[in-house]
Design a protein around this motif. Structure first.
Motif, PDB file in Angstrom:
ATOM      1  N   GLU A 150      25.895  17.895  33.789  1.00 59.85           N
ATOM      2  CA  GLU A 150      25.747  17.194  35.067  1.00 59.85           C
ATOM      3  C   GLU A 150      25.328  18.161  36.171  1.00 59.85           C
ATOM      4  O   GLU A 150      24.427  17.874  36.968  1.00 59.85           O
ATOM      5  CB  GLU A 150      27.064  16.499  35.436  1.00 59.85           C
ATOM      6  CG  GLU A 150      26.991  15.713  36.729  1.00 59.85           C
ATOM      7  CD  GLU A 150      28.297  15.027  37.077  1.00 59.85           C
ATOM      8  OE1 GLU A 150      28.360  14.396  38.148  1.00 59.85           O
ATOM      9  OE2 GLU A 150      29.250  15.111  36.277  1.00 59.85           O
ATOM     10  N   SER A 151      25.999  19.318  36.228  1.00 62.03           N
ATOM     11  CA  SER A 151      25.662  20.301  37.257  1.00 62.03           C
ATOM     12  C   SER A 151      24.288  20.899  37.016  1.00 62.03           C
ATOM     13  O   SER A 151      23.561  21.222  37.963  1.00 62.03           O
ATOM     14  CB  SER A 151      26.725  21.405  37.279  1.00 62.03           C
ATOM     15  OG  SER A 151      27.976  20.890  37.655  1.00 62.03           O
ATOM     16  N   ARG A 152      23.927  21.068  35.747  1.00 68.05           N
ATOM     17  CA  ARG A 152      22.588  21.593  35.429  1.00 68.05           C
ATOM     18  C   ARG A 152      21.511  20.647  35.949  1.00 68.05           C
ATOM     19  O   ARG A 152      20.519  21.093  36.543  1.00 68.05           O
ATOM     20  CB  ARG A 152      22.455  21.785  33.922  1.00 68.05           C
ATOM     21  CG  ARG A 152      21.111  22.352  33.478  1.00 68.05           C
ATOM     22  CD  ARG A 152      21.145  22.706  32.000  1.00 68.05           C
ATOM     23  NE  ARG A 152      19.863  23.172  31.524  1.00 68.05           N
ATOM     24  CZ  ARG A 152      19.674  23.738  30.331  1.00 68.05           C
ATOM     25  NH1 ARG A 152      20.708  23.899  29.515  1.00 68.05           N
ATOM     26  NH2 ARG A 152      18.473  24.141  29.958  1.00 68.05           N
ATOM     27  N   ASP A 153      21.699  19.351  35.745  1.00 70.22           N
ATOM     28  CA  ASP A 153      20.746  18.369  36.266  1.00 70.22           C
ATOM     29  C   ASP A 153      20.670  18.435  37.785  1.00 70.22           C
ATOM     30  O   ASP A 153      19.583  18.364  38.377  1.00 70.22           O
ATOM     31  CB  ASP A 153      21.150  16.958  35.827  1.00 70.22           C
ATOM     32  CG  ASP A 153      20.985  16.736  34.335  1.00 70.22           C
ATOM     33  OD1 ASP A 153      20.299  17.539  33.679  1.00 70.22           O
ATOM     34  OD2 ASP A 153      21.570  15.762  33.820  1.00 70.22           O
ATOM     35  N   GLU A 154      21.843  18.567  38.413  1.00 74.13           N
ATOM     36  CA  GLU A 154      21.881  18.647  39.878  1.00 74.13           C
ATOM     37  C   GLU A 154      21.179  19.908  40.367  1.00 74.13           C
ATOM     38  O   GLU A 154      20.430  19.881  41.346  1.00 74.13           O
ATOM     39  CB  GLU A 154      23.338  18.641  40.346  1.00 74.13           C
ATOM     40  CG  GLU A 154      23.491  18.658  41.859  1.00 74.13           C
ATOM     41  CD  GLU A 154      24.948  18.705  42.295  1.00 74.13           C
ATOM     42  OE1 GLU A 154      25.200  18.856  43.510  1.00 74.13           O
ATOM     43  OE2 GLU A 154      25.840  18.601  41.420  1.00 74.13           O
ATOM     44  N   GLY A 155      21.406  21.028  39.680  1.00 76.70           N
ATOM     45  CA  GLY A 155      20.750  22.275  40.058  1.00 76.70           C
ATOM     46  C   GLY A 155      19.242  22.185  39.923  1.00 76.70           C
ATOM     47  O   GLY A 155      18.493  22.686  40.779  1.00 76.70           O
ATOM     48  N   ARG A 156      18.776  21.546  38.844  1.00 78.11           N
ATOM     49  CA  ARG A 156      17.330  21.374  38.642  1.00 78.11           C
ATOM     50  C   ARG A 156      16.720  20.561  39.778  1.00 78.11           C
ATOM     51  O   ARG A 156      15.656  20.898  40.316  1.00 78.11           O
ATOM     52  CB  ARG A 156      17.091  20.687  37.305  1.00 78.11           C
ATOM     53  CG  ARG A 156      15.617  20.512  36.954  1.00 78.11           C
ATOM     54  CD  ARG A 156      15.452  19.657  35.693  1.00 78.11           C
ATOM     55  NE  ARG A 156      16.175  20.226  34.575  1.00 78.11           N
ATOM     56  CZ  ARG A 156      17.166  19.599  33.928  1.00 78.11           C
ATOM     57  NH1 ARG A 156      17.549  18.381  34.319  1.00 78.11           N
ATOM     58  NH2 ARG A 156      17.769  20.162  32.908  1.00 78.11           N
ATOM     59  N   GLU A 157      17.400  19.475  40.150  1.00 75.84           N
ATOM     60  CA  GLU A 157      16.896  18.615  41.223  1.00 75.84           C
ATOM     61  C   GLU A 157      16.866  19.366  42.555  1.00 75.84           C
ATOM     62  O   GLU A 157      15.889  19.285  43.303  1.00 75.84           O
ATOM     63  CB  GLU A 157      17.774  17.363  41.317  1.00 75.84           C
ATOM     64  CG  GLU A 157      17.268  16.299  42.282  1.00 75.84           C
ATOM     65  CD  GLU A 157      17.697  16.559  43.720  1.00 75.84           C
ATOM     66  OE1 GLU A 157      16.942  16.199  44.647  1.00 75.84           O
ATOM     67  OE2 GLU A 157      18.779  17.140  43.904  1.00 75.84           O
ATOM     68  N   GLN A 158      17.939  20.112  42.847  1.00 79.62           N
ATOM     69  CA  GLN A 158      18.002  20.822  44.126  1.00 79.62           C
ATOM     70  C   GLN A 158      16.976  21.951  44.182  1.00 79.62           C
ATOM     71  O   GLN A 158      16.290  22.131  45.201  1.00 79.62           O
ATOM     72  CB  GLN A 158      19.409  21.362  44.350  1.00 79.62           C
ATOM     73  CG  GLN A 158      20.426  20.270  44.656  1.00 79.62           C
ATOM     74  CD  GLN A 158      21.808  20.823  44.913  1.00 79.62           C
ATOM     75  OE1 GLN A 158      22.113  21.971  44.589  1.00 79.62           O
ATOM     76  NE2 GLN A 158      22.675  20.010  45.472  1.00 79.62           N
ATOM     77  N   ALA A 159      16.866  22.737  43.106  1.00 78.96           N
ATOM     78  CA  ALA A 159      15.884  23.820  43.089  1.00 78.96           C
ATOM     79  C   ALA A 159      14.474  23.266  43.277  1.00 78.96           C
ATOM     80  O   ALA A 159      13.660  23.827  44.023  1.00 78.96           O
ATOM     81  CB  ALA A 159      15.989  24.603  41.783  1.00 78.96           C
ATOM     82  N   GLY A 160      14.178  22.144  42.619  1.00 79.27           N
ATOM     83  CA  GLY A 160      12.866  21.530  42.780  1.00 79.27           C
ATOM     84  C   GLY A 160      12.604  21.078  44.202  1.00 79.27           C
ATOM     85  O   GLY A 160      11.493  21.232  44.722  1.00 79.27           O
ATOM     86  N   ARG A 161      13.634  20.527  44.839  1.00 83.17           N
ATOM     87  CA  ARG A 161      13.490  20.076  46.220  1.00 83.17           C
ATOM     88  C   ARG A 161      13.238  21.260  47.162  1.00 83.17           C
ATOM     89  O   ARG A 161      12.371  21.203  48.038  1.00 83.17           O
ATOM     90  CB  ARG A 161      14.759  19.331  46.648  1.00 83.17           C
ATOM     91  CG  ARG A 161      14.635  18.642  48.014  1.00 83.17           C
ATOM     92  CD  ARG A 161      15.980  18.175  48.536  1.00 83.17           C
ATOM     93  NE  ARG A 161      16.850  17.702  47.471  1.00 83.17           N
ATOM     94  CZ  ARG A 161      18.170  17.671  47.560  1.00 83.17           C
ATOM     95  NH1 ARG A 161      18.779  18.091  48.658  1.00 83.17           N
ATOM     96  NH2 ARG A 161      18.910  17.213  46.561  1.00 83.17           N
ATOM     97  N   TYR A 162      13.996  22.359  46.981  1.00 82.39           N
ATOM     98  CA  TYR A 162      13.803  23.537  47.835  1.00 82.39           C
ATOM     99  C   TYR A 162      12.413  24.138  47.645  1.00 82.39           C
ATOM    100  O   TYR A 162      11.742  24.520  48.613  1.00 82.39           O
ATOM    101  CB  TYR A 162      14.859  24.590  47.522  1.00 82.39           C
ATOM    102  CG  TYR A 162      16.281  24.144  47.731  1.00 82.39           C
ATOM    103  CD1 TYR A 162      16.619  23.208  48.714  1.00 82.39           C
ATOM    104  CD2 TYR A 162      17.313  24.647  46.938  1.00 82.39           C
ATOM    105  CE1 TYR A 162      17.927  22.805  48.897  1.00 82.39           C
ATOM    106  CE2 TYR A 162      18.628  24.250  47.120  1.00 82.39           C
ATOM    107  CZ  TYR A 162      18.929  23.322  48.091  1.00 82.39           C
ATOM    108  OH  TYR A 162      20.237  22.927  48.268  1.00 82.39           O
ATOM    109  N   LEU A 163      11.985  24.243  46.393  1.00 83.53           N
ATOM    110  CA  LEU A 163      10.675  24.828  46.118  1.00 83.53           C
ATOM    111  C   LEU A 163       9.562  23.967  46.707  1.00 83.53           C
ATOM    112  O   LEU A 163       8.599  24.495  47.291  1.00 83.53           O
ATOM    113  CB  LEU A 163      10.481  24.986  44.612  1.00 83.53           C
ATOM    114  CG  LEU A 163      11.307  26.101  43.955  1.00 83.53           C
ATOM    115  CD1 LEU A 163      11.235  25.989  42.436  1.00 83.53           C
ATOM    116  CD2 LEU A 163      10.831  27.476  44.415  1.00 83.53           C
ATOM    117  N   ALA A 164       9.671  22.656  46.575  1.00 78.46           N
ATOM    118  CA  ALA A 164       8.647  21.771  47.131  1.00 78.46           C
ATOM    119  C   ALA A 164       8.573  21.920  48.647  1.00 78.46           C
ATOM    120  O   ALA A 164       7.475  21.977  49.221  1.00 78.46           O
ATOM    121  CB  ALA A 164       8.944  20.327  46.742  1.00 78.46           C
ATOM    122  N   ALA A 165       9.735  21.992  49.290  1.00 77.36           N
ATOM    123  CA  ALA A 165       9.762  22.128  50.747  1.00 77.36           C
ATOM    124  C   ALA A 165       9.165  23.459  51.189  1.00 77.36           C
ATOM    125  O   ALA A 165       8.367  23.519  52.132  1.00 77.36           O
ATOM    126  CB  ALA A 165      11.194  21.986  51.254  1.00 77.36           C
TER     127      ALA A 165
END
Length: 250
Positions: A125-140
C-alpha cells in the motif's frame, strides 16, 4: 394547554436523549483510542501513532545517509518545498510552478544528479502511495524546470544500520531499498537479546517484527541516537549503547 405541556415534555425528553447519546459516543470514542497514540520523547499532548514516530526516525536516517553518500550534491530534504527546490537548486524559475503544487515537499531531492526519492514503509500500500507521490512531484517539477534539468526517480539507494541499546541487549535494525525509480522503502526489525555476543553475531540472528513494548521503552531514543551518531553530537540521556551506521555494516 395540556397538549402543549405534553409536547414540551416530549421535546425535552428527546433533547435529553440526544445529549446522552452524544456524551456516550464521545466517551466510547475516547476509550476506543489506542494508548499507543501518546508519543514518547515528544510533547505531552502529541497524538501521533507509534508508526509515525518510527517513520520520522527512518526519514531522518535516510535523509542524512543520502547526504553522506553524495557529499558534492545539493540535497533538499522535507520540509523543503518545490518552490524552494527550484529556486535554491537553480533548476529554473519557481514562478513557472503551478500555484497549487509549490508547497509540495518531496522526501529527498538531489539537484546535482537530478533525482528524487519518496520514502515509505515497506509494504504494498505504501509502495503504491510512494509511486503516486513521486510521479506527482516529478511532473510538477519537470513542468517548471529548464529543459536540460529534468528530474527522474532515483535508483540504487539502499542500506542498513543498527541500534544497540545495551551490551548484548536489544538490537534494532533499520533497512531500506529502492525497488523502483523514486520509491525508497524502509523496514524496522529486531533481534532478541543475547548476552556476551557481539552486535554482528546478533545481527546474524533471525530478524523479528519490532515489538510494541520495545518501541514504547526505547522509541524516544531512536531518532535522537541516530542523529547524534551522524552529526557527532552527544548521546541522548538514557542511551547506553551504540549506533552502527551503514559504513560499519558493509
Amino acid at each position: 394547554m395540556l397538549a402543549r405541556r405534553e409536547h414540551g415534555t416530549g421535546a425535552r425528553s428527546i433533547g435529553g436523549l440526544a445529549v446522552f447519546l452524544l456524551v456516550l459516543l464521545a466517551t466510547l470514542g475516547a476509550h476506543a483510542q489506542p494508548p499507543s497514540f501518546t508519543l514518547p520523547g515528544r510533547k505531552l499532548d502529541s497524538r501521533e501513532p507509534w508508526g509515525a514516530f518510527l517513520g520520522k526516525a527512518a526519514h531522518t536516517a535516510l535523509g542524512i545517509e543520502y547526504r553522506v553518500q553524495h557529499p558534492t550534491s545539493r540535497v533538499f530534504l522535507d520540509p523543503a518545498n518545490l518552490s524552494r527546490i527550484v529556486r535554491e537548486g537553480r533548476l529554473g524559475d519557481p514562478e513557472r510552478l503551478a500555484e497549487f503544487v509549490r508547497l509540495l515537499r518531496p522526501d529527498i531531492t538531489d539537484t546535482r544528479l537530478l533525482v528524487l526519492f519518496e520514502v515509505k514503509p515497506d509494504n504494498e500500500e505504501s509502495r503504491d502511495e510512494g509511486r503516486e507521490q513521486a510521479g506527482r512531484y516529478l511532473a510538477a517539477l519537470n513542468a517548471a524546470v529548464d529543459p536540460d534539468k529534468k528530474l527522474t526517480g532515483g535508483t540504487g539507494f539502499q542500506g542498513a544500520l543498527f541500534l544497540e541499546f545495551e551490551n548484548g541487549g536489544a538490537l534494532w535494525q533499520l533497512s531500506w531499498r529502492t525497488p523502483e525509480p523514486g520509491v525508497t522503502l524502509y523496514r524496522w526489525n529486531y533481534r532478541r537479546k543475547k548476552p556476551n555476543a557481539s552486535w554482528k553475531e546478533r545481527a546474524a540472528q533471525k530478524a523479528e517484527e519490532l515489538p510494541l513494548e520495545e518501541i514504547k521503552q526505547r522509541g524516544e531514543l531512536a531518532e535522537q541516537a541516530i542523529r547524534a551518531a551522524y552529526e557527532g553530537g552527544e548521546r541522548p540521556a538514557g542511551f547506553q549503547g551504540q549506533v552502527y551506521l551503514p559504513v560499519d555494516c558493509r
